[in-house]
Scaffold this active site. Structure first.
Site, PDB file in Angstrom:
ATOM      1  N   HIS A  19      24.352  36.933  36.241  1.00  0.00           N
ATOM      2  CA  HIS A  19      24.009  38.059  35.343  1.00  0.00           C
ATOM      3  C   HIS A  19      23.121  37.581  34.194  1.00  0.00           C
ATOM      4  CE1 HIS A  19      26.251  41.527  36.803  1.00  0.00           C
ATOM      5  NE2 HIS A  19      27.369  40.844  36.868  1.00  0.00           N
ATOM      6  N   GLY A  35      35.913  39.601  35.114  1.00  0.00           N
ATOM      7  CA  GLY A  35      34.851  38.915  34.377  1.00  0.00           C
ATOM      8  C   GLY A  35      33.870  39.946  33.846  1.00  0.00           C
ATOM      9  N   LEU A  75      31.257  45.254  38.331  1.00  0.00           N
ATOM     10  CA  LEU A  75      31.466  46.490  37.572  1.00  0.00           C
ATOM     11  C   LEU A  75      30.150  47.240  37.358  1.00  0.00           C
ATOM     12  CD1 LEU A  75      34.007  45.011  34.997  1.00  0.00           C
ATOM     13  CD2 LEU A  75      34.525  46.374  37.046  1.00  0.00           C
TER      14      LEU A  75
HETATM   15  O1  K1U Z   1      31.081  42.944  37.035  1.00  0.00           O
HETATM   16  C1  K1U Z   1      31.483  41.788  36.998  1.00  0.00           C
HETATM   17  O2  K1U Z   1      30.720  40.858  36.855  1.00  0.00           O
HETATM   18  C2  K1U Z   1      32.977  41.558  37.119  1.00  0.00           C
HETATM   19  C3  K1U Z   1      33.457  41.310  38.538  1.00  0.00           C
HETATM   20  C4  K1U Z   1      33.699  39.826  38.681  1.00  0.00           C
HETATM   21  C5  K1U Z   1      33.803  39.261  40.064  1.00  0.00           C
HETATM   22  C6  K1U Z   1      34.655  39.774  41.003  1.00  0.00           C
HETATM   23  C7  K1U Z   1      34.740  39.203  42.257  1.00  0.00           C
HETATM   24  C8  K1U Z   1      33.977  38.107  42.565  1.00  0.00           C
HETATM   25  C9  K1U Z   1      33.110  37.602  41.632  1.00  0.00           C
HETATM   26  C10 K1U Z   1      33.024  38.168  40.377  1.00  0.00           C
HETATM   27  C11 K1U Z   1      34.741  42.104  38.739  1.00  0.00           C
HETATM   28  O3  K1U Z   1      35.677  41.945  38.021  1.00  0.00           O
HETATM   29  S1  K1U Z   1      34.802  43.239  40.040  1.00  0.00           S
HETATM   30  C12 K1U Z   1      36.469  43.862  39.950  1.00  0.00           C
HETATM   31  C13 K1U Z   1      37.497  42.902  40.461  1.00  0.00           C
HETATM   32  O4  K1U Z   1      37.171  41.920  41.087  1.00  0.00           O
HETATM   33  C14 K1U Z   1      38.941  43.140  40.191  1.00  0.00           C
HETATM   34  C15 K1U Z   1      39.364  44.239  39.480  1.00  0.00           C
HETATM   35  C16 K1U Z   1      40.723  44.421  39.243  1.00  0.00           C
HETATM   36  C17 K1U Z   1      41.643  43.518  39.702  1.00  0.00           C
HETATM   37  C18 K1U Z   1      41.232  42.418  40.402  1.00  0.00           C
HETATM   38  C19 K1U Z   1      39.875  42.217  40.635  1.00  0.00           C
HETATM   39 ZN    ZN Z   2      28.937  41.434  38.070  1.00  0.00          ZN
END
Ligand code: K1U
Ligand code: ZN
Length: 178
Positions: free
Chosen positions: A148, A46, A103
């Site tokens: 966010h 996301g 991220l």
């Molecule tokens: O930064 C963000 O808002 C994105 C975040 C979204 C999220 C992850 C987990 C729980 C709630 C919201 C991410 O994408 S973190 C990276 C991640 O979860 C991931 C990366 C690669 C493969 C699978 C998952």
């Molecule tokens: Zn985030």
């Protein structure tokens, strides 16, 4: 399409309340395309517009599971979703914990409890109004991304001690990467 820089804590832009979108037009779709490309490259599931420094109420997401080793952008494995001016119009009373990441807070993961189910209203990529129920990872992720839009990060749901430690760790990480 362009790859954009993802800003990280303690960048003050991450605290801004994002502004509603007035019209879903080609320039907004170009922003959403950039966001998606940036999210896939990270990789993430996301991204909110403020994470690339744009304070508008736009979120992109792709929750499609990819087999190991598959490029997140490989055709056939992509399921992009776009949310413009999203609102939660109902949420369940029961909460579920999930080990979240962000991220904008790289390499930090911690548990946050959020409503298990929500009902959403938003505009899609074409600017059409949609109402949809979300549960599981979809519910968790959309609530994380909608935080966010209010200038709230998942670490704001943790204790001050954990939050301060997370920011210090990310500062060191990004300083060393520069
Ligand atoms: O930064 C963000 O808002 C994105 C975040 C979204 C999220 C992850 C987990 C729980 C709630 C919201 C991410 O994408 S973190 C990276 C991640 O979860 C991931 C990366 C690669 C493969 C699978 C998952
Ligand atoms: Zn985030």
């Amino acid at each position: 399409m362009a790859l954009r820089e993802i800003i990280t804590v303690p960048n003050p832009l991450l605290k801004l309340v994002s502004k509603p979108v007035e019209t879903v037009d080609d320039s907004l779709r170009a922003l959403m395309d950039d966001m998606l490309e940036t999210m896939y490259a990270a990789p993430g599931i996301g991204l909110a517009a403020i994470q690339i420094g744009e304070p508008v109420r736009v979120i992109v997401m792709d929750l499609q599971e990819k087999p190991e080793g598959v490029d997140p952008e490989a055709e056939g494995f992509k399921a992009p979703r776009y949310f413009v001016n999203p609102e939660i119009i109902w949420k369940s009373e029961d909460l579920v914990p999930y080990e979240e990441g962000c991220l904008s807070v790289p390499e930090i993961y911690d548990e946050v409890a959020r409503p298990a189910k929500v009902r959403l209203r938003y505009l899609n990529y074409q600017g059409e109004q949609v109402e949809e129920d979300a549960d599981g990872l979809f519910a968790t992720c959309i609530q994380h991304e909608m935080d966010h839009l209010e200038g709230v990060l998942f670490i704001d749901h943790l204790s001050k001690l954990k939050r301060d430690r997370a920011v210090t760790k990310v500062k060191k990480l990004t300083r060393n990467a520069a």
